[in-house]
Design a protein around this motif. Sequence first.
Motif, short mmCIF file in Angstrom:
data_model
loop_
_atom_site.label_atom_id
_atom_site.label_comp_id
_atom_site.label_asym_id
_atom_site.label_seq_id
_atom_site.Cartn_x
_atom_site.Cartn_y
_atom_site.Cartn_z
N GLY A 177 -13.94 7.95 -1.59
CA GLY A 177 -13.80 7.24 -2.86
C GLY A 177 -13.03 8.07 -3.87
O GLY A 177 -12.17 7.55 -4.60
N THR A 178 -13.31 9.37 -3.92
CA THR A 178 -12.59 10.26 -4.84
C THR A 178 -11.11 10.32 -4.50
O THR A 178 -10.24 10.17 -5.36
N VAL A 179 -10.81 10.55 -3.24
CA VAL A 179 -9.41 10.72 -2.82
C VAL A 179 -8.63 9.42 -2.91
O VAL A 179 -7.55 9.36 -3.52
N PHE A 180 -9.17 8.35 -2.34
CA PHE A 180 -8.44 7.10 -2.32
C PHE A 180 -8.38 6.46 -3.70
O PHE A 180 -7.43 5.75 -4.03
N GLY A 181 -9.39 6.72 -4.53
CA GLY A 181 -9.33 6.24 -5.90
C GLY A 181 -8.18 6.87 -6.66
O GLY A 181 -7.44 6.20 -7.40
N ALA A 182 -7.99 8.18 -6.48
CA ALA A 182 -6.89 8.87 -7.16
C ALA A 182 -5.54 8.41 -6.61
O ALA A 182 -4.57 8.25 -7.37
N ILE A 183 -5.47 8.21 -5.30
CA ILE A 183 -4.21 7.76 -4.71
C ILE A 183 -3.88 6.35 -5.19
O ILE A 183 -2.74 6.07 -5.61
N ARG A 184 -4.85 5.45 -5.13
CA ARG A 184 -4.60 4.07 -5.56
C ARG A 184 -4.20 4.00 -7.03
O ARG A 184 -3.39 3.16 -7.42
N GLY A 185 -4.79 4.85 -7.84
CA GLY A 185 -4.53 4.81 -9.27
C GLY A 185 -3.19 5.39 -9.67
O GLY A 185 -2.74 5.17 -10.81
N ASN A 186 -2.54 6.11 -8.77
CA ASN A 186 -1.32 6.81 -9.16
C ASN A 186 -0.12 6.59 -8.23
O ASN A 186 1.02 6.67 -8.69
N ALA A 187 -0.35 6.35 -6.96
CA ALA A 187 0.73 6.38 -5.98
C ALA A 187 1.48 5.06 -5.86
O ALA A 187 0.94 3.99 -6.14
N ASP A 188 2.72 5.16 -5.41
CA ASP A 188 3.55 4.02 -5.06
C ASP A 188 3.40 3.79 -3.56
O ASP A 188 3.92 4.55 -2.74
N PHE A 189 2.68 2.73 -3.18
CA PHE A 189 2.35 2.50 -1.77
C PHE A 189 3.55 1.98 -0.97
O PHE A 189 3.48 1.90 0.26
N SER A 190 4.63 1.64 -1.63
CA SER A 190 5.82 1.22 -0.88
C SER A 190 6.42 2.39 -0.11
O SER A 190 7.25 2.19 0.78
N LYS A 191 6.00 3.60 -0.42
CA LYS A 191 6.51 4.78 0.28
C LYS A 191 5.76 5.05 1.59
O LYS A 191 6.08 6.00 2.30
N ALA A 192 4.78 4.23 1.91
CA ALA A 192 4.01 4.40 3.15
C ALA A 192 4.25 3.22 4.08
O ALA A 192 4.41 2.09 3.62
N PRO A 193 4.28 3.45 5.39
CA PRO A 193 4.44 2.34 6.33
C PRO A 193 3.16 1.52 6.44
O PRO A 193 2.07 1.99 6.09
N ALA A 194 3.29 0.30 6.92
CA ALA A 194 2.11 -0.52 7.20
C ALA A 194 1.26 0.17 8.25
O ALA A 194 1.77 0.80 9.18
N GLN A 195 -0.06 0.08 8.09
CA GLN A 195 -0.96 0.73 9.03
C GLN A 195 -2.21 -0.09 9.22
O GLN A 195 -2.54 -0.95 8.38
N PRO A 196 -2.93 0.12 10.34
CA PRO A 196 -4.19 -0.61 10.55
C PRO A 196 -5.21 -0.24 9.48
O PRO A 196 -5.07 0.77 8.78
N ASP A 197 -6.22 -1.06 9.37
CA ASP A 197 -7.29 -0.81 8.42
C ASP A 197 -8.10 0.41 8.87
O ASP A 197 -8.78 0.37 9.89
N LEU A 198 -8.01 1.49 8.09
CA LEU A 198 -8.71 2.73 8.42
C LEU A 198 -10.22 2.53 8.49
O LEU A 198 -10.91 3.21 9.24
N PHE A 199 -10.74 1.57 7.72
CA PHE A 199 -12.19 1.43 7.57
C PHE A 199 -12.73 0.14 8.20
O PHE A 199 -13.84 -0.28 7.86
N ILE A 200 -12.00 -0.46 9.14
CA ILE A 200 -12.43 -1.72 9.72
C ILE A 200 -13.77 -1.60 10.44
O ILE A 200 -14.59 -2.52 10.44
N PHE A 201 -14.06 -0.43 11.04
CA PHE A 201 -15.31 -0.25 11.76
C PHE A 201 -16.43 0.29 10.87
O PHE A 201 -17.56 0.44 11.33
N ALA A 202 -16.12 0.58 9.62
CA ALA A 202 -17.11 1.19 8.72
C ALA A 202 -18.17 0.19 8.27
O ALA A 202 -19.27 0.57 7.90
N LYS A 203 -17.82 -1.10 8.27
CA LYS A 203 -18.76 -2.15 7.88
C LYS A 203 -19.23 -2.90 9.13
O LYS A 203 -18.44 -3.17 10.04
N PRO A 204 -20.51 -3.26 9.21
CA PRO A 204 -21.03 -3.93 10.41
C PRO A 204 -20.25 -5.18 10.80
O PRO A 204 -19.97 -5.40 11.98
N GLU A 205 -19.86 -5.99 9.81
CA GLU A 205 -19.19 -7.23 10.15
C GLU A 205 -17.80 -6.98 10.75
O GLU A 205 -17.38 -7.68 11.69
N GLY A 206 -17.09 -5.97 10.23
CA GLY A 206 -15.79 -5.63 10.79
C GLY A 206 -15.92 -5.09 12.21
O GLY A 206 -15.14 -5.46 13.10
#
Length: 271
Positions: free
Chosen positions: A155-184
């Motif tokens: 939460g700390t790391v991704f919150g800072a990245i989301r709040g500041n970074a330009d995500f167009s500089k990263a390629p499309a990628q699978p959902d890192l946290f798809i298995f973190a929730k039971p339904e996923g």
Amino acid sequence: MQDFGEFAARERDGWANEGLVSAYVDKFVPVTDSIARVLVERSSPRDKSILDLCCGQGTLTAMLCDAGAKVTGLDFSNEILARAALNAPEADLRQGDAGSLPFDDGAFDQVVCNFGMMHLPDQQKALSEVQRVLRPDGRFLMATWAAPDVSPAFGTVFGAIRGNADFSKAPAQPDLFIFAKPEGAREMMKVSGLRVVSHEIVPAFWELSEPGELFEIFLTATVAASQLIKGQEPEVIGAIQEQITDNVRENFGDEGGFRVPVPVAIVEAAL
């Protein structure tokens, strides 16, 4: 399926880099090994044939061997497999693709995967291969990082990245946290012919001596997050670093150091 080709190429190149592998072993493995011990306890490995999928540096592989299993370790990175050969000399180590496993149908009693699924461009294909190589009464055990909404570290790391970074500089990628929730996890497993038996969040922690270490971990010991951060303008990188460091300093001080919770989801599935 969305094209994750550039993501896959970056992962391959990143894990061929000795510096990144060394940083990962130094910074991540103290946490991932604590979870490896949980996987060993839950797998009851004695006298079983086990595939350690995305085996990395081989410390889980070695634990399974020590517990009496016949273990095969597979990873796509020759750089990290060289370390696995030192850590787990009794194992049968293979270089290969998790989406096209070089094993017969029903070859293993169990498949385990300790923090490997998020590095794969086609997670569904990998799960289908897991299903294929498991015996009819086999089990699949995997560990993955809990999502940022329940993980203070992410939460700390991704919150800072989301709040500041330009995500167009990263390629499309699978959902890192798809298995973190039971339904996923249930949906992903179901599509590949697997059934979730249990899904549990277990505690883990980064023990840091300085508040800036959390930023350095993601800058030097990851592929996707590191490349996203490094692709930003210098002032943006500075803002991300400052926000992460301040958050750790203010919230996670512990007896002269810093203890940052990084909980983990452990998923068990069967045919």
